[in-house]
Motif scaffolding. Structure first.
Motif, PDB file in Angstrom:
ATOM      1  N   LYS A   3       0.833  -1.215   0.000  1.00 36.25           N
ATOM      2  CA  LYS A   3       0.000   0.000   0.000  1.00 36.25           C
ATOM      3  C   LYS A   3       0.865   1.261   0.000  1.00 36.25           C
ATOM      4  O   LYS A   3       0.558   2.246  -0.680  1.00 36.25           O
ATOM      5  N   GLU A   4       1.963   1.203   0.775  1.00 37.38           N
ATOM      6  CA  GLU A   4       2.857   2.368   0.831  1.00 37.38           C
ATOM      7  C   GLU A   4       3.519   2.616  -0.514  1.00 37.38           C
ATOM      8  O   GLU A   4       3.653   3.763  -0.960  1.00 37.38           O
ATOM      9  N   ARG A   5       3.959   1.492  -1.174  1.00 37.97           N
ATOM     10  CA  ARG A   5       4.577   1.660  -2.495  1.00 37.97           C
ATOM     11  C   ARG A   5       3.568   2.184  -3.506  1.00 37.97           C
ATOM     12  O   ARG A   5       3.884   3.032  -4.352  1.00 37.97           O
ATOM     13  N   LEU A   6       2.326   1.698  -3.406  1.00 40.35           N
ATOM     14  CA  LEU A   6       1.285   2.176  -4.319  1.00 40.35           C
ATOM     15  C   LEU A   6       1.000   3.661  -4.104  1.00 40.35           C
ATOM     16  O   LEU A   6       0.856   4.434  -5.054  1.00 40.35           O
ATOM     17  N   PHE A   7       0.948   4.049  -2.833  1.00 44.71           N
ATOM     18  CA  PHE A   7       0.731   5.461  -2.515  1.00 44.71           C
ATOM     19  C   PHE A   7       1.899   6.310  -3.027  1.00 44.71           C
ATOM     20  O   PHE A   7       1.713   7.402  -3.590  1.00 44.71           O
ATOM     21  N   GLN A   8       3.127   5.795  -2.828  1.00 44.13           N
ATOM     22  CA  GLN A   8       4.316   6.522  -3.258  1.00 44.13           C
ATOM     23  C   GLN A   8       4.340   6.685  -4.778  1.00 44.13           C
ATOM     24  O   GLN A   8       4.635   7.754  -5.304  1.00 44.13           O
ATOM     25  N   ASP A   9       4.001   5.599  -5.483  1.00 45.05           N
ATOM     26  CA  ASP A   9       3.963   5.675  -6.954  1.00 45.05           C
ATOM     27  C   ASP A   9       2.901   6.669  -7.432  1.00 45.05           C
ATOM     28  O   ASP A   9       3.119   7.432  -8.374  1.00 45.05           O
ATOM     29  N   SER A  10       1.744   6.666  -6.758  1.00 43.60           N
ATOM     30  CA  SER A  10       0.670   7.598  -7.136  1.00 43.60           C
ATOM     31  C   SER A  10       1.090   9.041  -6.882  1.00 43.60           C
ATOM     32  O   SER A  10       0.800   9.944  -7.680  1.00 43.60           O
ATOM     33  N   PHE A  11       1.804   9.238  -5.753  1.00 46.39           N
ATOM     34  CA  PHE A  11       2.262  10.585  -5.424  1.00 46.39           C
ATOM     35  C   PHE A  11       3.231  11.102  -6.488  1.00 46.39           C
ATOM     36  O   PHE A  11       3.095  12.231  -6.968  1.00 46.39           O
ATOM     37  N   TYR A  12       4.212  10.264  -6.857  1.00 50.19           N
ATOM     38  CA  TYR A  12       5.186  10.688  -7.857  1.00 50.19           C
ATOM     39  C   TYR A  12       4.535  10.911  -9.215  1.00 50.19           C
ATOM     40  O   TYR A  12       4.884  11.840  -9.953  1.00 50.19           O
ATOM     41  N   PHE A  13       3.560  10.052  -9.532  1.00 50.27           N
ATOM     42  CA  PHE A  13       2.852  10.209 -10.802  1.00 50.27           C
ATOM     43  C   PHE A  13       2.114  11.544 -10.848  1.00 50.27           C
ATOM     44  O   PHE A  13       2.211  12.300 -11.830  1.00 50.27           O
ATOM     45  N   CYS A  14       1.401  11.857  -9.777  1.00 50.50           N
ATOM     46  CA  CYS A  14       0.663  13.131  -9.718  1.00 50.50           C
ATOM     47  C   CYS A  14       1.621  14.321  -9.721  1.00 50.50           C
ATOM     48  O   CYS A  14       1.359  15.352 -10.345  1.00 50.50           O
ATOM     49  N   PHE A  15       2.745  14.140  -9.009  1.00 55.10           N
ATOM     50  CA  PHE A  15       3.722  15.240  -8.943  1.00 55.10           C
ATOM     51  C   PHE A  15       4.292  15.553 -10.325  1.00 55.10           C
ATOM     52  O   PHE A  15       4.383  16.713 -10.731  1.00 55.10           O
ATOM     53  N   PHE A  16       4.676  14.497 -11.058  1.00 51.21           N
ATOM     54  CA  PHE A  16       5.254  14.709 -12.389  1.00 51.21           C
ATOM     55  C   PHE A  16       4.212  15.258 -13.364  1.00 51.21           C
ATOM     56  O   PHE A  16       4.523  16.095 -14.207  1.00 51.21           O
ATOM     57  N   ARG A  17       2.962  14.813 -13.245  1.00 51.41           N
ATOM     58  CA  ARG A  17       1.907  15.355 -14.112  1.00 51.41           C
ATOM     59  C   ARG A  17       1.681  16.830 -13.830  1.00 51.41           C
ATOM     60  O   ARG A  17       1.538  17.648 -14.750  1.00 51.41           O
ATOM     61  N   ALA A  18       1.648  17.177 -12.531  1.00 52.63           N
ATOM     62  CA  ALA A  18       1.452  18.582 -12.154  1.00 52.63           C
ATOM     63  C   ALA A  18       2.632  19.435 -12.610  1.00 52.63           C
ATOM     64  O   ALA A  18       2.455  20.560 -13.096  1.00 52.63           O
ATOM     65  N   LYS A  20       4.596  18.829 -15.149  1.00 57.04           N
ATOM     66  CA  LYS A  20       4.506  18.960 -16.602  1.00 57.04           C
ATOM     67  C   LYS A  20       3.487  20.015 -16.997  1.00 57.04           C
ATOM     68  O   LYS A  20       3.723  20.844 -17.892  1.00 57.04           O
ATOM     69  N   LEU A  21       2.329  19.984 -16.326  1.00 56.05           N
ATOM     70  CA  LEU A  21       1.295  20.976 -16.611  1.00 56.05           C
ATOM     71  C   LEU A  21       1.779  22.383 -16.289  1.00 56.05           C
ATOM     72  O   LEU A  21       1.548  23.335 -17.046  1.00 56.05           O
ATOM     73  N   PHE A  22       2.470  22.522 -15.156  1.00 58.12           N
ATOM     74  CA  PHE A  22       3.002  23.822 -14.772  1.00 58.12           C
ATOM     75  C   PHE A  22       3.992  24.343 -15.807  1.00 58.12           C
ATOM     76  O   PHE A  22       3.973  25.524 -16.167  1.00 58.12           O
ATOM     77  N   MET A  23       4.876  23.458 -16.301  1.00 58.30           N
ATOM     78  CA  MET A  23       5.858  23.858 -17.302  1.00 58.30           C
ATOM     79  C   MET A  23       5.188  24.308 -18.593  1.00 58.30           C
ATOM     80  O   MET A  23       5.607  25.277 -19.218  1.00 58.30           O
ATOM     81  N   LEU A  24       4.118  23.609 -18.976  1.00 60.39           N
ATOM     82  CA  LEU A  24       3.402  23.995 -20.189  1.00 60.39           C
ATOM     83  C   LEU A  24       2.746  25.360 -20.026  1.00 60.39           C
ATOM     84  O   LEU A  24       2.786  26.196 -20.939  1.00 60.39           O
ATOM     85  N   VAL A  25       2.129  25.597 -18.864  1.00 64.37           N
ATOM     86  CA  VAL A  25       1.503  26.895 -18.605  1.00 64.37           C
ATOM     87  C   VAL A  25       2.554  27.998 -18.590  1.00 64.37           C
ATOM     88  O   VAL A  25       2.358  29.073 -19.163  1.00 64.37           O
ATOM     89  N   TRP A  26       3.688  27.722 -17.914  1.00 64.84           N
ATOM     90  CA  TRP A  26       4.745  28.723 -17.850  1.00 64.84           C
ATOM     91  C   TRP A  26       5.310  29.016 -19.220  1.00 64.84           C
ATOM     92  O   TRP A  26       5.574  30.175 -19.564  1.00 64.84           O
ATOM     93  N   LEU A  27       5.484  27.962 -20.045  1.00 66.45           N
ATOM     94  CA  LEU A  27       6.012  28.148 -21.395  1.00 66.45           C
ATOM     95  C   LEU A  27       5.064  28.992 -22.236  1.00 66.45           C
ATOM     96  O   LEU A  27       5.493  29.886 -22.983  1.00 66.45           O
ATOM     97  N   ALA A  28       3.754  28.716 -22.113  1.00 65.75           N
ATOM     98  CA  ALA A  28       2.762  29.502 -22.858  1.00 65.75           C
ATOM     99  C   ALA A  28       2.803  30.963 -22.429  1.00 65.75           C
ATOM    100  O   ALA A  28       2.730  31.876 -23.263  1.00 65.75           O
ATOM    101  N   TRP A  29       2.936  31.188 -21.106  1.00 59.90           N
ATOM    102  CA  TRP A  29       3.019  32.565 -20.604  1.00 59.90           C
ATOM    103  C   TRP A  29       4.272  33.258 -21.114  1.00 59.90           C
ATOM    104  O   TRP A  29       4.236  34.418 -21.526  1.00 59.90           O
ATOM    105  N   ALA A  30       5.402  32.535 -21.115  1.00 61.32           N
ATOM    106  CA  ALA A  30       6.666  33.119 -21.567  1.00 61.32           C
ATOM    107  C   ALA A  30       6.620  33.456 -23.048  1.00 61.32           C
ATOM    108  O   ALA A  30       7.087  34.520 -23.473  1.00 61.32           O
ATOM    109  N   VAL A  31       6.039  32.550 -23.858  1.00 58.86           N
ATOM    110  CA  VAL A  31       5.937  32.805 -25.295  1.00 58.86           C
ATOM    111  C   VAL A  31       5.068  34.027 -25.556  1.00 58.86           C
ATOM    112  O   VAL A  31       5.396  34.884 -26.386  1.00 58.86           O
ATOM    113  N   ARG A  32       3.957  34.122 -24.819  1.00 57.24           N
ATOM    114  CA  ARG A  32       3.067  35.279 -24.993  1.00 57.24           C
ATOM    115  C   ARG A  32       3.771  36.567 -24.588  1.00 57.24           C
ATOM    116  O   ARG A  32       3.650  37.595 -25.264  1.00 57.24           O
ATOM    117  N   ARG A  33       4.547  36.526 -23.489  1.00 58.66           N
ATOM    118  CA  ARG A  33       5.247  37.725 -23.036  1.00 58.66           C
ATOM    119  C   ARG A  33       6.322  38.154 -24.041  1.00 58.66           C
ATOM    120  O   ARG A  33       6.447  39.330 -24.371  1.00 58.66           O
TER     121      ARG A  33
END
Length: 338
Positions: A3-18, A20-33
């Motif tokens: 259960k701990e490994r499953l929780f840890q894997d889910s945490f890392y998965f969500c962290f990397f997805r977030a 990635k999303l943050f980088m895309l938003v930041w890149l879009a903002w930078a390109v617009r600026r």
């Protein structure tokens, strides 16, 4: 545990997805600026070049004779300091191109208030003609409407029973040879009043806001389109025809005293193209206004000859100036040009 490994894997998965999303938003903002900065720098360069190529009427321009003859008085009032004016002075591309149809700054509202006070403190006999204006035409752009509602709040034409503030798309700022974002994408007839108040609330409150909130109901927006068709860039022919059409409107109007609230380049083009050559040679103020912008929240009174549709402007003088500041500025600029 599993259960701990499953929780840890889910945490890392969500962290990397977030991440990635943050980088895309930041890149879009930078390109617009970056795009905004590039657009701003290129437009600033175009504005510098545009100063050397002012609007000229087309060779095939025609000037319809007016049914109204004689002499009338027309007052040109430029809007107060706008957010575009500040960004342009600071060479701030983001401030210039981060929005459309820039409103007044707090200082611009104060300039309009000071002008209203100077008009009120002028001896009644000296402002009798101005107070007798039976038509007030105003650009539909936000900064011009705000200036009119504040500076002319006490004018008889804007009181109950008066003709009100007539919004005229033809006297909006020029967008030829290059237009700023401050003169693009305003609002249609249904949304304009709300926008004027909403933008004012962002920079002033209390007593400074009252004239704008109280007077929006006297705005006549009947000439504005139901949509935004009147906003956008224009060709030389479109700009010249709009300028000529508005001058003809002033010449043929039955009103003997008219106030126009508008913009520096539009007024400058009228002085340059419709002032009598003889008057420009002998009238220092008129000669100055054909080459330089009318200051923010300044008024000039024009003697308008309706019998000459080609060159109706025959005299100009600053009125309601603070400590004769406009005349002093005029003399300094002429001295530097010699």
């Amino acid at each position: 545990t599993k259960k701990e490994r499953l929780f840890q894997d889910s945490f890392y998965f969500c962290f990397f997805r977030a991440s990635k999303l943050f980088m895309l938003v930041w890149l879009a903002w930078a390109v617009r600026r970056v795009a905004t900065v590039i657009l701003g720098l290129s437009t600033l360069d175009a504005l510098r070049r545009a100063k050397k190529s002012p609007l000229r009427l087309l060779p095939d321009s025609t000037f319809a004779p007016s049914s109204h003859t004689g002499i009338k008085s027309v007052y040109f009032l430029r809007h107060g300091e706008s957010q575009w004016n500040v960004a342009q002075k600071q060479r701030d591309p983001v401030g210039m191109f981060g929005k459309f149809d820039h409103a007044l700054t707090a200082r611009g509202v104060l300039q309009a208030e000071n002008l209203r006070s100077r008009i009120r403190l002028t001896p009644r006999l000296d402002r009798l003609e101005f107070d007798g204006a039976t038509a007030i035409y105003c650009s539909p752009l936000t900064r011009a409407v705000q200036t009119a509602l504040v500076a002319l709040a006490a004018h008889p034409a804007l009181r109950r029973g008066g003709p009100g503030l007539k919004l005229v798309p033809d006297c909006r700022e020029l967008t030829y040879p290059v237009g700023g974002f401050d003169s693009l994408k305003g609002e249609n007839r249904y949304e304009l009043a709300n926008k004027v108040v909403r933008r004012a609330r962002k920079v002033v409150d209390g007593r400074s806001l009252l004239p704008i909130e109280r007077a929006v109901n006297i705005i006549d927006a009947s000439e504005l389109a139901d949509d935004d068709k009147w906003f956008g860039f224009e060709t030389r022919r479109q700009a010249a025809e709009r300028l000529t059409s508005f001058v003809h409107r002033l010449t043929s109007s039955k009103d003997d005293v008219i106030i126009v609230v508008g913009h520096s380049l539009f007024f400058k083009a009228i002085f340059d193209n419709f002032a009598s050559p003889y008057a420009k040679r002998h009238d220092r103020t008129l000669r100055h206004l054909a080459k330089h912008k009318l200051p923010n929240a300044a008024i000039t009174r024009l003697t308008w000859n309706c019998s000459n549709p080609r060159f109706p402007v025959v005299h100009a003088e600053f009125v309601f100036a603070q400590d004769d500041e406009s005349s002093s500025s005029l003399k300094e600029k002429e001295d530097r040009g010699r």
